[in-house]
Write a protein that holds these residues in place. Structure first.
Motif, PDB file in Angstrom:
ATOM      1  N   TRP B  93       0.854  -1.195   0.000  1.00  0.00           N
ATOM      2  CA  TRP B  93       0.000   0.000   0.000  1.00  0.00           C
ATOM      3  C   TRP B  93       0.889   1.244   0.000  1.00  0.00           C
ATOM      4  N   ILE B  94       0.971   1.904  -1.136  1.00  0.00           N
ATOM      5  CA  ILE B  94       1.837   3.087  -1.248  1.00  0.00           C
ATOM      6  C   ILE B  94       1.006   4.340  -0.979  1.00  0.00           C
ATOM      7  N   THR B  95       1.341   5.041   0.078  1.00  0.00           N
ATOM      8  CA  THR B  95       0.597   6.232   0.474  1.00  0.00           C
ATOM      9  C   THR B  95       1.514   7.457   0.475  1.00  0.00           C
ATOM     10  N   GLY B  96       0.942   8.597   0.180  1.00  0.00           N
ATOM     11  CA  GLY B  96       1.725   9.836   0.189  1.00  0.00           C
ATOM     12  C   GLY B  96       1.002  10.931  -0.577  1.00  0.00           C
ATOM     13  N   LEU B  97       1.549  12.116  -0.476  1.00  0.00           N
ATOM     14  CA  LEU B  97       0.961  13.282  -1.139  1.00  0.00           C
ATOM     15  C   LEU B  97       0.918  13.093  -2.661  1.00  0.00           C
ATOM     16  N   SER B  98       0.071  13.861  -3.300  1.00  0.00           N
ATOM     17  CA  SER B  98       0.077  13.925  -4.757  1.00  0.00           C
ATOM     18  C   SER B  98       1.466  14.426  -5.185  1.00  0.00           C
ATOM     19  N   GLY B  99       2.073  13.752  -6.128  1.00  0.00           N
ATOM     20  CA  GLY B  99       3.400  14.160  -6.591  1.00  0.00           C
ATOM     21  C   GLY B  99       4.547  13.600  -5.757  1.00  0.00           C
ATOM     22  N   SER B 100       4.228  12.735  -4.799  1.00  0.00           N
ATOM     23  CA  SER B 100       5.301  12.193  -3.954  1.00  0.00           C
ATOM     24  C   SER B 100       6.019  11.013  -4.613  1.00  0.00           C
ATOM     25  N   GLY B 101       5.471  10.560  -5.735  1.00  0.00           N
ATOM     26  CA  GLY B 101       6.141   9.473  -6.466  1.00  0.00           C
ATOM     27  C   GLY B 101       5.498   8.106  -6.299  1.00  0.00           C
ATOM     28  N   LYS B 102       4.251   8.080  -5.847  1.00  0.00           N
ATOM     29  CA  LYS B 102       3.566   6.798  -5.635  1.00  0.00           C
ATOM     30  C   LYS B 102       3.477   5.986  -6.929  1.00  0.00           C
ATOM     31  N   SER B 103       2.977   6.613  -7.983  1.00  0.00           N
ATOM     32  CA  SER B 103       2.809   5.895  -9.257  1.00  0.00           C
ATOM     33  C   SER B 103       4.167   5.499  -9.834  1.00  0.00           C
ATOM     34  N   THR B 104       5.135   6.380  -9.662  1.00  0.00           N
ATOM     35  CA  THR B 104       6.480   6.089 -10.172  1.00  0.00           C
ATOM     36  C   THR B 104       7.046   4.856  -9.484  1.00  0.00           C
ATOM     37  N   LEU B 105       6.887   4.799  -8.166  1.00  0.00           N
ATOM     38  CA  LEU B 105       7.369   3.626  -7.428  1.00  0.00           C
ATOM     39  C   LEU B 105       6.574   2.382  -7.829  1.00  0.00           C
ATOM     40  N   ALA B 106       5.250   2.521  -7.921  1.00  0.00           N
ATOM     41  CA  ALA B 106       4.400   1.376  -8.289  1.00  0.00           C
ATOM     42  C   ALA B 106       4.862   0.794  -9.620  1.00  0.00           C
ATOM     43  N   CYS B 107       5.142   1.688 -10.539  1.00  0.00           N
ATOM     44  CA  CYS B 107       5.555   1.315 -11.888  1.00  0.00           C
ATOM     45  C   CYS B 107       6.913   0.595 -11.860  1.00  0.00           C
ATOM     46  N   ALA B 108       7.862   1.179 -11.136  1.00  0.00           N
ATOM     47  CA  ALA B 108       9.202   0.574 -11.046  1.00  0.00           C
ATOM     48  C   ALA B 108       9.147  -0.759 -10.303  1.00  0.00           C
ATOM     49  N   LEU B 109       8.286  -0.814  -9.309  1.00  0.00           N
ATOM     50  CA  LEU B 109       8.174  -2.031  -8.490  1.00  0.00           C
ATOM     51  C   LEU B 109       7.559  -3.180  -9.285  1.00  0.00           C
ATOM     52  N   THR B 110       6.519  -2.874 -10.033  1.00  0.00           N
ATOM     53  CA  THR B 110       5.876  -3.929 -10.834  1.00  0.00           C
ATOM     54  C   THR B 110       6.858  -4.453 -11.884  1.00  0.00           C
ATOM     55  N   ARG B 111       7.670  -3.552 -12.431  1.00  0.00           N
ATOM     56  CA  ARG B 111       8.694  -3.986 -13.398  1.00  0.00           C
ATOM     57  C   ARG B 111       9.747  -4.866 -12.729  1.00  0.00           C
TER      58      ARG B 111
END
Lengths: 266, 266
Positions: B93-111
């Motif tokens: 569960w990746i939580t944080g402010l908008s622009g904190s990099g949640k989607s970026t981490l999700a993307c890198a992690l899934t890869r």
């Protein structure tokens, strides 16, 4: 003015265009040549080098600048997960009266597919009501919402590459068709448990027909609420004369369909 | 009296007790000895023979009688799917402010996980709003419902054996803790993107901070609505001085955690 900000741009992907890439549509990706692969690989290395240089040099205000120019390979897609699983994600939607054998088929089918090394997941209408749909009643609009949500979750599962087996009475054609409409063509496989009401009622595994006939349940499908039989379901399970097929035989019928349509390989 | 019939007995499983079997709890199943396996196998054959005899003889009214005594092996469970996938289902569960990099981490992690042959799926707060949660607004109660549903879907995914990556601002502690509470111990892995507001605002990948500051968005997390930082998240992603780690380095931190906790094997 209040703006609804649900529409988003995936900024990771948007940025991939900065070094000259757009995402490949699914159909194209299957035809990517090895020359393309080499080109992509070279660009990926180039972008990686660029990124680490800029992170090290740490120019500009904090890290947003270097983040902005990172080139991200597009994320893991359905096609990649299917390749990993060696199957194609889809939804097997089992519809029919209470007691028609939906759960029995779902159970036999998940076993049959698992024994072939395929990843399946059963979404059971009743079980989902304990979690995701625990806020819903049995009023008509909530029953429709129940189906809608199960359809949406099933869609996400099929996108994950999973063979998702939904076992839901789903008595109304329009609700089932709405679930079909959100999936890619062919990926919604409707299985109609075409069992006569008197057979289902004689089984009455949960004792619900008895309660409905006694007036203790209102709006019970088949008793005082209609079941709209599918007109063009992909698979129909029927009795042969007065004999029901075994769960394994019913499951095999679905497995054969999936195999013939190419869902059991990537 | 109207009875809510959402509580159900899985009649397939209930019947397994008729030949003397209860379902094995997860912890026990891992200790099933080969003697047990042989015993189960013998019972399964015995039950199958009984079934086919009764189907052939077709005694009793239609098929409900023979259906009633069919012994079904219990269905495919989480442990079986995990064995197939060689991983353990969980929710990151990746939580944080908008622009904190949640989607970026999700993307890198899934890869990163996919490249190790692991099945992942990213549930993105915004994307889910286009489907399952399309009926929800941005009012406080709907935002809570948005989180609740994502938590429920994530739970179902983890039960399917998938490593589910949820990327959601989820600003309130109670909403996140509610999602944690529905999962088995250890299976909810909270990743806090602990980035300063000014960094997120400087990035402003969707231009939303600008709109919020201009008063065009109300209740925007970090601007005019609070973000309640996790107190005991499993993983915290922070800047090192003024430098952000690359997405790959952030992802590696999560991968190491998963590996150490045994989620990358069955």
């Amino acid at each position: 003015m209040i703006i609804n900000y649900s529409l988003r741009i995936d900024f990771v992907r948007a940025k991939s265009t900065k070094v000259g890439f757009a995402n490949f549509p699914l159909s194209c990706r299957q035809n990517v040549t090895s020359a393309w692969s080499k080109f992509l690989s070279a660009k990926w290395k180039e972008a990686s080098l660029k990124t680490s240089t800029e992170i090290n040099s740490n120019e500009g205000s904090v890290c947003n600048k270097s983040m902005n120019i990172v080139w991200h390979k597009c994320s893991v897609e359905k096609i990649d997960r299917q390749e990993l699983l060696q199957q194609r994600g889809c939804v097997i939607w089992i519809t029919g009266l209470s007691g028609s054998g939906k759960s029995t088929l779902a159970c036999a089918l998940t076993r049959a597919l698992h024994s072939r090394g395929k990843l399946t997941y059963v979404l059971d209408g009743d079980n989902i009501r304990h979690g995701l749909n625990s806020d819903l009643t049995f009023k008509p609009q909530d029953r429709a919402e129940n189906i809608r949500r199960i359809g949406e979750v099933a869609k996400v599962f099929s996108d994950a590459g999973v063979i998702c087996i939904a076992s839901v009475i789903s008595p109304y054609r329009k609700d089932r068709d709405a679930c079909r409409s959100i999936l890619p063509d062919g990926d919604f496989i409707e299985v109609f448990m075409d069992m006569p009401l008197h057979v289902c009622e004689a089984r009455d595994p949960k004792g619900l027909y008895k309660l409905a006939r006694a007036g203790k349940i209102e709006g019970f499908t088949g008793v005082d609420d209609p079941y709209e039989a599918p007109l063009n379901s992909e698979i129909v399970i029927q009795m042969e004369g007065e004999v029901c097929s075994s769960p394994e035989v019913m499951a095999e019928k679905v497995v054969c369909y999936l195999d013939a349509k190419g869902y059991l390989q990537a």
